[in-house]
Design a protein around this motif. Structure first.
Motif, short mmCIF file in Angstrom:
data_model
loop_
_atom_site.label_atom_id
_atom_site.label_comp_id
_atom_site.label_asym_id
_atom_site.label_seq_id
_atom_site.Cartn_x
_atom_site.Cartn_y
_atom_site.Cartn_z
N ASN A 24 -32.23 61.74 11.07
CA ASN A 24 -32.86 61.19 12.26
C ASN A 24 -33.70 62.27 12.92
O ASN A 24 -33.16 63.23 13.47
N ASN A 25 -35.00 62.12 12.86
CA ASN A 25 -35.91 63.09 13.48
C ASN A 25 -36.01 62.90 14.99
O ASN A 25 -36.35 63.83 15.70
N GLN A 26 -35.72 61.70 15.45
CA GLN A 26 -35.84 61.39 16.86
C GLN A 26 -34.52 61.68 17.57
O GLN A 26 -33.46 61.29 17.09
N GLY A 27 -34.59 62.34 18.69
CA GLY A 27 -33.41 62.57 19.50
C GLY A 27 -33.43 61.71 20.75
O GLY A 27 -34.31 60.87 20.92
N VAL A 28 -32.47 61.90 21.60
CA VAL A 28 -32.41 61.15 22.86
C VAL A 28 -33.16 61.92 23.94
O VAL A 28 -33.27 63.15 23.90
N GLY A 29 -33.65 61.19 24.91
CA GLY A 29 -34.31 61.81 26.06
C GLY A 29 -35.48 62.70 25.67
O GLY A 29 -36.36 62.30 24.92
N ALA A 37 -35.41 66.34 9.25
CA ALA A 37 -34.09 65.71 9.18
C ALA A 37 -34.07 64.54 8.19
O ALA A 37 -33.16 64.44 7.35
N THR A 38 -35.06 63.66 8.26
CA THR A 38 -35.07 62.53 7.33
C THR A 38 -35.30 63.00 5.90
O THR A 38 -34.69 62.47 4.96
N ASP A 40 -34.38 65.92 4.70
CA ASP A 40 -33.12 66.54 4.25
C ASP A 40 -32.12 65.48 3.79
O ASP A 40 -31.47 65.64 2.75
N ALA A 41 -32.01 64.39 4.55
CA ALA A 41 -31.07 63.32 4.17
C ALA A 41 -31.48 62.71 2.82
O ALA A 41 -30.62 62.43 1.98
N THR A 42 -32.77 62.54 2.61
CA THR A 42 -33.26 62.00 1.34
C THR A 42 -32.90 62.93 0.19
O THR A 42 -32.44 62.48 -0.87
N LYS A 43 -33.10 64.23 0.39
CA LYS A 43 -32.81 65.20 -0.67
C LYS A 43 -31.31 65.24 -0.99
O LYS A 43 -30.92 65.31 -2.17
N ILE A 44 -30.46 65.21 0.03
CA ILE A 44 -29.01 65.22 -0.21
C ILE A 44 -28.59 63.92 -0.89
O ILE A 44 -27.79 63.93 -1.83
N HIS A 45 -29.13 62.80 -0.44
CA HIS A 45 -28.87 61.50 -1.08
C HIS A 45 -29.23 61.59 -2.56
O HIS A 45 -28.42 61.23 -3.43
N LEU A 93 -15.45 59.38 -0.05
CA LEU A 93 -16.56 59.06 0.84
C LEU A 93 -17.23 60.36 1.26
O LEU A 93 -16.57 61.30 1.72
N VAL A 94 -18.55 60.42 1.10
CA VAL A 94 -19.35 61.55 1.57
C VAL A 94 -20.23 61.04 2.70
O VAL A 94 -20.92 60.03 2.55
N PHE A 95 -20.18 61.72 3.85
CA PHE A 95 -21.05 61.41 4.97
C PHE A 95 -21.89 62.64 5.27
O PHE A 95 -21.36 63.74 5.46
N PHE A 96 -23.21 62.48 5.30
CA PHE A 96 -24.13 63.57 5.63
C PHE A 96 -25.00 63.13 6.79
O PHE A 96 -25.53 62.03 6.80
N TYR A 97 -25.14 64.03 7.78
CA TYR A 97 -26.01 63.76 8.93
C TYR A 97 -26.89 64.96 9.19
O TYR A 97 -26.40 66.11 9.25
N SER A 98 -28.18 64.71 9.35
CA SER A 98 -29.13 65.73 9.78
C SER A 98 -29.91 65.17 10.96
O SER A 98 -30.52 64.10 10.85
#
Length: 146
Positions: A24-29, A37-38, A40-45, A93-98
């Motif tokens: 998720n490239n977008q943060g809050v506020g 970030a997106t 990185d998630a694609t590469k890890i996937h 189960l593998v969970f990855f967050y960037s």
């Protein structure tokens, strides 16, 4: 002798691995928009699908999605894990967050997922082995007790 052979066959089964990969490239506020970030998630996937034993149908990739989409991915992953456990197959189960995060939780665009809720989703997945990889600022709150 037959019971021993059947037991050996059950335990010799390759585990069913399911992955949830979130970028998720977008943060809050006013959080600065991230660049990688997106990606990185694609590469890890892709790495887990190519070399990590996760079937493409068991790999959920979320990019710039909110909390609802993440909960739906956990529901799908849990259903797959339940199916495997019913067949006496070990589960992982593998969970990855960037993306952005803080001591309270992960920032999923305009929504947030508190660390307590993430821990609950991981535990409720029912996987025999659960691995969470968090690439977010101040995400240490996910494992520290307050």
């Amino acid at each position: 002798m037959i019971a021993w052979l059947l037991t050996a066959v059950v335990f010799a089964a390759e585990p069913v691995r399911v992955g949830i990969f979130v970028g998720n490239n977008q943060g809050v506020g006013q959080e600065t928009r991230l660049v990688f970030a997106t990606e990185d998630a694609t590469k890890i996937h892709d790495a887990f699908v190519t070399w990590g034993g996760i079937a493409p149908s068991d790999a959920f990739l979320l990019q710039d999605s909110g909390k609802r989409a993440l909960i739906r991915a956990f529901d799908k992953a849990s259903a797959r894990l339940t199916e495997a456990r019913a067949a006496n197959v070990p589960t992982e189960l593998v969970f990855f967050y960037s993306g952005h995060g803080d001591e309270e939780g992960l920032h999923l665009g305009t929504t947030s997922l508190p660390h307590d809720e993430l821990r609950g989703l991981l535990e409720q997945s029912g996987a025999d082995v659960r691995i969470a990889l968090l690439d977010a600022c101040r995400s240490g709150g996910a494992i520290r007790a307050k």
